[in-house]
Design a protein around this motif. Structure first.
Motif, PDB file in Angstrom:
ATOM      1  N   PRO A 126     104.273  30.976  30.089  1.00 58.87           N
ATOM      2  CA  PRO A 126     102.930  31.854  29.973  1.00 58.87           C
ATOM      3  C   PRO A 126     103.104  32.816  29.105  1.00 58.87           C
ATOM      4  O   PRO A 126     104.036  33.481  28.885  1.00 58.87           O
ATOM      5  CB  PRO A 126     102.863  32.189  31.680  1.00 58.87           C
ATOM      6  CG  PRO A 126     103.791  31.350  32.169  1.00 58.87           C
ATOM      7  CD  PRO A 126     105.028  31.258  31.466  1.00 58.87           C
ATOM      8  N   VAL A 127     102.059  33.060  28.627  1.00 60.05           N
ATOM      9  CA  VAL A 127     101.779  34.475  27.793  1.00 60.05           C
ATOM     10  C   VAL A 127     100.422  35.463  28.168  1.00 60.05           C
ATOM     11  O   VAL A 127      99.420  34.785  28.188  1.00 60.05           O
ATOM     12  CB  VAL A 127     101.552  34.172  26.233  1.00 60.05           C
ATOM     13  CG1 VAL A 127     101.383  35.372  25.371  1.00 60.05           C
ATOM     14  CG2 VAL A 127     102.572  33.190  25.859  1.00 60.05           C
ATOM     15  N   MET A 172      98.774  25.110  38.211  1.00 62.99           N
ATOM     16  CA  MET A 172      97.892  26.007  37.603  1.00 62.99           C
ATOM     17  C   MET A 172      97.302  27.171  38.429  1.00 62.99           C
ATOM     18  O   MET A 172      97.128  28.178  37.710  1.00 62.99           O
ATOM     19  CB  MET A 172      96.575  24.914  37.675  1.00 62.99           C
ATOM     20  CG  MET A 172      96.262  24.101  36.757  1.00 62.99           C
ATOM     21  SD  MET A 172      96.332  24.543  35.111  1.00 62.99           S
ATOM     22  CE  MET A 172      95.008  25.235  34.894  1.00 62.99           C
ATOM     23  N   THR A 173      97.495  27.231  39.583  1.00 63.05           N
ATOM     24  CA  THR A 173      97.501  28.554  40.392  1.00 63.05           C
ATOM     25  C   THR A 173      98.476  29.410  40.150  1.00 63.05           C
ATOM     26  O   THR A 173      98.132  30.624  40.128  1.00 63.05           O
ATOM     27  CB  THR A 173      97.711  28.122  41.956  1.00 63.05           C
ATOM     28  OG1 THR A 173      96.618  27.216  42.333  1.00 63.05           O
ATOM     29  CG2 THR A 173      97.295  29.496  42.852  1.00 63.05           C
ATOM     30  N   LYS A 174      99.755  29.091  40.128  1.00 67.78           N
ATOM     31  CA  LYS A 174     100.661  30.059  39.529  1.00 67.78           C
ATOM     32  C   LYS A 174     100.558  30.456  38.313  1.00 67.78           C
ATOM     33  O   LYS A 174     100.621  31.713  38.056  1.00 67.78           O
ATOM     34  CB  LYS A 174     102.031  29.383  39.686  1.00 67.78           C
ATOM     35  CG  LYS A 174     103.234  30.349  39.090  1.00 67.78           C
ATOM     36  CD  LYS A 174     104.690  29.515  39.603  1.00 67.78           C
ATOM     37  CE  LYS A 174     105.670  30.514  39.209  1.00 67.78           C
ATOM     38  NZ  LYS A 174     106.820  29.984  39.406  1.00 67.78           N
ATOM     39  N   LEU A 175      99.930  29.672  37.439  1.00 66.84           N
ATOM     40  CA  LEU A 175      99.819  30.096  35.862  1.00 66.84           C
ATOM     41  C   LEU A 175      98.852  31.155  35.680  1.00 66.84           C
ATOM     42  O   LEU A 175      99.013  32.354  35.149  1.00 66.84           O
ATOM     43  CB  LEU A 175      99.573  28.956  35.031  1.00 66.84           C
ATOM     44  CG  LEU A 175      99.099  29.048  33.635  1.00 66.84           C
ATOM     45  CD1 LEU A 175     100.229  29.664  32.963  1.00 66.84           C
ATOM     46  CD2 LEU A 175      98.397  27.891  32.875  1.00 66.84           C
ATOM     47  N   ALA A 215      97.664  33.046  38.009  1.00 68.12           N
ATOM     48  CA  ALA A 215      98.034  34.330  38.944  1.00 68.12           C
ATOM     49  C   ALA A 215      98.997  35.169  37.797  1.00 68.12           C
ATOM     50  O   ALA A 215      98.744  36.357  37.803  1.00 68.12           O
ATOM     51  CB  ALA A 215      98.731  33.937  40.109  1.00 68.12           C
ATOM     52  N   LEU A 216      99.914  34.654  37.154  1.00 68.66           N
ATOM     53  CA  LEU A 216     100.792  35.231  36.427  1.00 68.66           C
ATOM     54  C   LEU A 216     100.211  35.817  35.261  1.00 68.66           C
ATOM     55  O   LEU A 216     100.384  36.944  34.883  1.00 68.66           O
ATOM     56  CB  LEU A 216     101.973  34.326  36.085  1.00 68.66           C
ATOM     57  CG  LEU A 216     102.892  33.760  37.012  1.00 68.66           C
ATOM     58  CD1 LEU A 216     103.687  32.717  36.600  1.00 68.66           C
ATOM     59  CD2 LEU A 216     103.886  35.070  37.496  1.00 68.66           C
ATOM     60  N   SER A 253      98.142  40.332  32.295  1.00 65.57           N
ATOM     61  CA  SER A 253      97.226  40.612  31.163  1.00 65.57           C
ATOM     62  C   SER A 253      96.450  42.128  31.626  1.00 65.57           C
ATOM     63  O   SER A 253      96.044  42.995  31.080  1.00 65.57           O
ATOM     64  CB  SER A 253      96.258  39.643  30.934  1.00 65.57           C
ATOM     65  OG  SER A 253      96.965  38.640  30.208  1.00 65.57           O
ATOM     66  N   ASN A 254      95.947  42.028  32.813  1.00 62.94           N
ATOM     67  CA  ASN A 254      95.393  43.311  33.606  1.00 62.94           C
ATOM     68  C   ASN A 254      96.216  44.529  33.436  1.00 62.94           C
ATOM     69  O   ASN A 254      95.899  45.557  33.191  1.00 62.94           O
ATOM     70  CB  ASN A 254      94.944  43.071  34.999  1.00 62.94           C
ATOM     71  CG  ASN A 254      93.872  41.862  34.870  1.00 62.94           C
ATOM     72  OD1 ASN A 254      93.206  41.654  34.100  1.00 62.94           O
ATOM     73  ND2 ASN A 254      93.518  41.566  36.227  1.00 62.94           N
TER      74      ASN A 254
END
Length: 244
Positions: A181-182, A220-223, A225-226, A231-232
């Protein structure tokens, strides 16, 4: 007065950025025709030029955090502006994007995208395009490297909410590769539209990889959330207040 000066500097930077593209493309063209390595070298040179020139022309520095992958993985990234494309591609050795099919017809950009192995997607037939790409991977037709997908399918302004598309999960499941993830905050400084570029430190962060083999829904849920949480945090670090 300060805003006006920065606006002018931003406009000059944008002009310089688009002038540099054909100059670098032409300079590397013989090598790019002879070898795919030359095409990657040209694209990396352009990425370095954009980041370097942004630093002194508009006082926008770039920072890559985390560990960019060098093996064959799926990179699922937050997309806020052209700058995160530059920074992510510039950080990995053999990146290739899942991209809008229309971009293949853009001068220079389209030719180099084809040469490095980017995968065009017809937005109206996205499911068919993803299935073809998975088939190409299974047959060994897709060139090796890091496959980059923007999970929300488009640029998303800071603070805006967009759903994560199912295509990322399909690729993760069927390609059976780890996913990196990025997260990013680049949209705080480099908006989707307009000329003004805000000074500061634009960050893309490669997060710990998600191993292959998770159920698609859980992945997808984990992606999401991470990527959204980090990013926030990066946007808050840049002074942007994330609501909700």
């Amino acid at each position: 007065m300060g805003y006006a000066i920065q606006w002018v500097r931003s406009a000059l930077f944008i002009i310089a950025m688009y002038v540099a593209m054909p100059v670098i493309a032409i300079a590397y063209l013989p090598w790019a025709i002879a070898s795919r390595d030359g095409a990657f070298a040209a694209c990396h040179a352009y990425c370095r030029w954009v980041c370097w020139s942004a630093g002194w022309m508009i006082n926008l520095r770039t920072e890559v955090r985390g560990t960019p992958p060098e093996d064959e993985v799926l990179i699922a990234a937050k997309h806020q502006s052209f700058l995160d494309i530059i920074m992510i591609f510039g950080a990995v050795p053999r990146g290739k994007f899942i991209m809008k099919q229309e971009l293949l017809y853009a001068p220079i950009l389209g030719q180099y995208a084809r040469r490095i192995g980017c995968v065009p997607v017809n937005r109206g037939k996205r499911g068919l395009a993803i299935q073809k790409m998975v088939t190409d991977v299974e047959k060994g037709n897709l060139s090796p490297g890091q496959l980059i997908i923007y999970s929300q399918g488009t640029r998303v302004a800071p603070g805006a909410k967009k759903p994560y598309k199912a295509g990322t999960g399909v690729l993760y499941e069927q390609m059976n590769r780890d996913c990196v993830p990025v997260a990013t905050n680049v949209g705080v400084f480099w908006p989707r539209h307009g000329i003004y570029r805000r000074p500061g430190i634009a960050v893309v962060e490669f997060l710990p990889r998600i191993p292959a083999g998770m159920p698609k829904a859980a992945f997808m849920t984990k992606l999401e959330a991470l990527v959204e949480a980090r990013s926030n945090a990066l946007m808050a670090e840049a002074g942007f207040v994330v609501k909700g």
